[in-house]
Design a protein around this motif. Sequence first.
Motif, mmCIF file in Angstrom:
data_model
loop_
_atom_site.group_PDB
_atom_site.id
_atom_site.type_symbol
_atom_site.label_atom_id
_atom_site.label_comp_id
_atom_site.label_asym_id
_atom_site.label_seq_id
_atom_site.Cartn_x
_atom_site.Cartn_y
_atom_site.Cartn_z
ATOM 1 N N UNK A 1 0.827 -1.202 0.000
ATOM 2 C CA UNK A 1 0.000 0.000 0.000
ATOM 3 C C UNK A 1 0.868 1.261 0.000
ATOM 4 N N UNK A 2 2.187 1.090 0.116
ATOM 5 C CA UNK A 2 3.104 2.235 0.130
ATOM 6 C C UNK A 2 4.258 2.076 -0.851
ATOM 7 N N UNK A 3 4.315 0.958 -1.577
ATOM 8 C CA UNK A 3 5.448 0.634 -2.445
ATOM 9 C C UNK A 3 4.938 0.223 -3.813
ATOM 10 N N UNK A 4 5.667 0.630 -4.845
ATOM 11 C CA UNK A 4 5.424 0.111 -6.184
ATOM 12 C C UNK A 4 6.759 -0.251 -6.811
ATOM 13 N N UNK A 5 6.727 -1.174 -7.750
ATOM 14 C CA UNK A 5 7.959 -1.573 -8.429
ATOM 15 C C UNK A 5 8.562 -0.401 -9.193
ATOM 16 N N UNK A 6 7.717 0.531 -9.606
ATOM 17 C CA UNK A 6 8.203 1.701 -10.346
ATOM 18 C C UNK A 6 9.147 2.544 -9.499
ATOM 19 N N UNK A 7 9.002 2.466 -8.176
ATOM 20 C CA UNK A 7 9.921 3.194 -7.291
ATOM 21 C C UNK A 7 11.359 2.748 -7.516
ATOM 22 N N UNK A 8 11.523 1.513 -7.999
ATOM 23 C CA UNK A 8 12.848 0.948 -8.233
ATOM 24 C C UNK A 8 13.158 0.820 -9.714
ATOM 25 N N UNK A 9 12.336 1.477 -10.546
ATOM 26 C CA UNK A 9 12.565 1.451 -11.987
ATOM 27 C C UNK A 9 12.219 0.143 -12.651
ATOM 28 N N UNK A 10 11.292 -0.614 -12.068
ATOM 29 C CA UNK A 10 10.945 -1.917 -12.603
ATOM 30 C C UNK A 10 9.463 -1.960 -12.988
ATOM 31 N N UNK A 11 9.135 -2.822 -13.932
ATOM 32 C CA UNK A 11 7.739 -3.098 -14.265
ATOM 33 C C UNK A 11 7.578 -4.598 -14.456
ATOM 34 N N UNK A 12 6.329 -5.059 -14.309
ATOM 35 C CA UNK A 12 6.023 -6.480 -14.430
ATOM 36 C C UNK A 12 4.888 -6.687 -15.425
ATOM 37 N N UNK A 13 4.804 -7.916 -15.928
ATOM 38 C CA UNK A 13 3.744 -8.268 -16.863
ATOM 39 C C UNK A 13 2.438 -8.560 -16.149
ATOM 40 N N UNK A 14 2.552 -9.138 -14.967
ATOM 41 C CA UNK A 14 1.368 -9.499 -14.195
ATOM 42 C C UNK A 14 1.677 -9.369 -12.716
ATOM 43 N N UNK A 15 0.692 -8.946 -11.954
ATOM 44 C CA UNK A 15 0.804 -8.870 -10.493
ATOM 45 C C UNK A 15 -0.390 -9.584 -9.895
#
Length: 253
Positions: free
Chosen positions: A104-118
């Motif tokens: 609720x406070x973190x996203x992968x984008x904070x670390x420059x990453x993206x995923x295909x599915x979550x």
Amino acid sequence: MSLAHVIEDVDEDPHRERDFYEYPTLYEFYHSRVLNRDAQVRLLRRYEPEETSRVLELGCGTGPLLTRIEDEYETVLGVDSDERMLRRARERVTDAEVQRADFTAWSAADEGRTFDVAVLLGGMLHLTDDADVESLAENVHESLRDGGAFVTFFQPLSDDVTNGSTDCRTVESERFTVERRSTTALTSAAGHYTTTYAFVLRDDAEGTEATMGSVFRGRFHDPDRLRETFRAAGFGDVDVVDGDGPAVLRAVK
């Protein structure tokens, strides 16, 4: 901590209210026998986009899904906010990554990453505040590539919800027996509820027994409100699929 040590720990102070999640061994022993882990893998595969190679699991717990899928994708990341559960997950996984984070406070984008599915398998009941659901939707949206998908399941708030329901389940191995008695009561018109648990733990080899009390506060979710929340976060295609038991929410970026 083994299940025998859990019984010893509870027996030393039987009247303390405990968090079920403070004992990952007990969590695994019980849930591995009442949850269909293979069905969770099928849910992921049913809704993942084509050519999926990067999978993000939110609320991974002790890692049962991670261990089933880590050999099948290029990248598998599990995040959870409970370090006690993550310690066990790190012991189990081989190729998957495990990270402590509050989704609720973190996203992968904070670390420059993206995923295909979550995926979030079972964690929606923990989100009792509307603000947390909104944060989840926004963070998942940021964590996915264009065309990426999010899938979760939840218990819908409906007229079928029985206030004051009780349940008793027993699971066992050759040595141990765990009986879970529960009573659930609604505490708000918005679907908040409180469940009081009594776990009776038995070690047949040692002839020992302990009873552990625990209280959980969760929420049934309104399907229409969830649709609105995920659309407001930027998802273009949001759908709720009803069935026997939990409903499934699928959202595509």
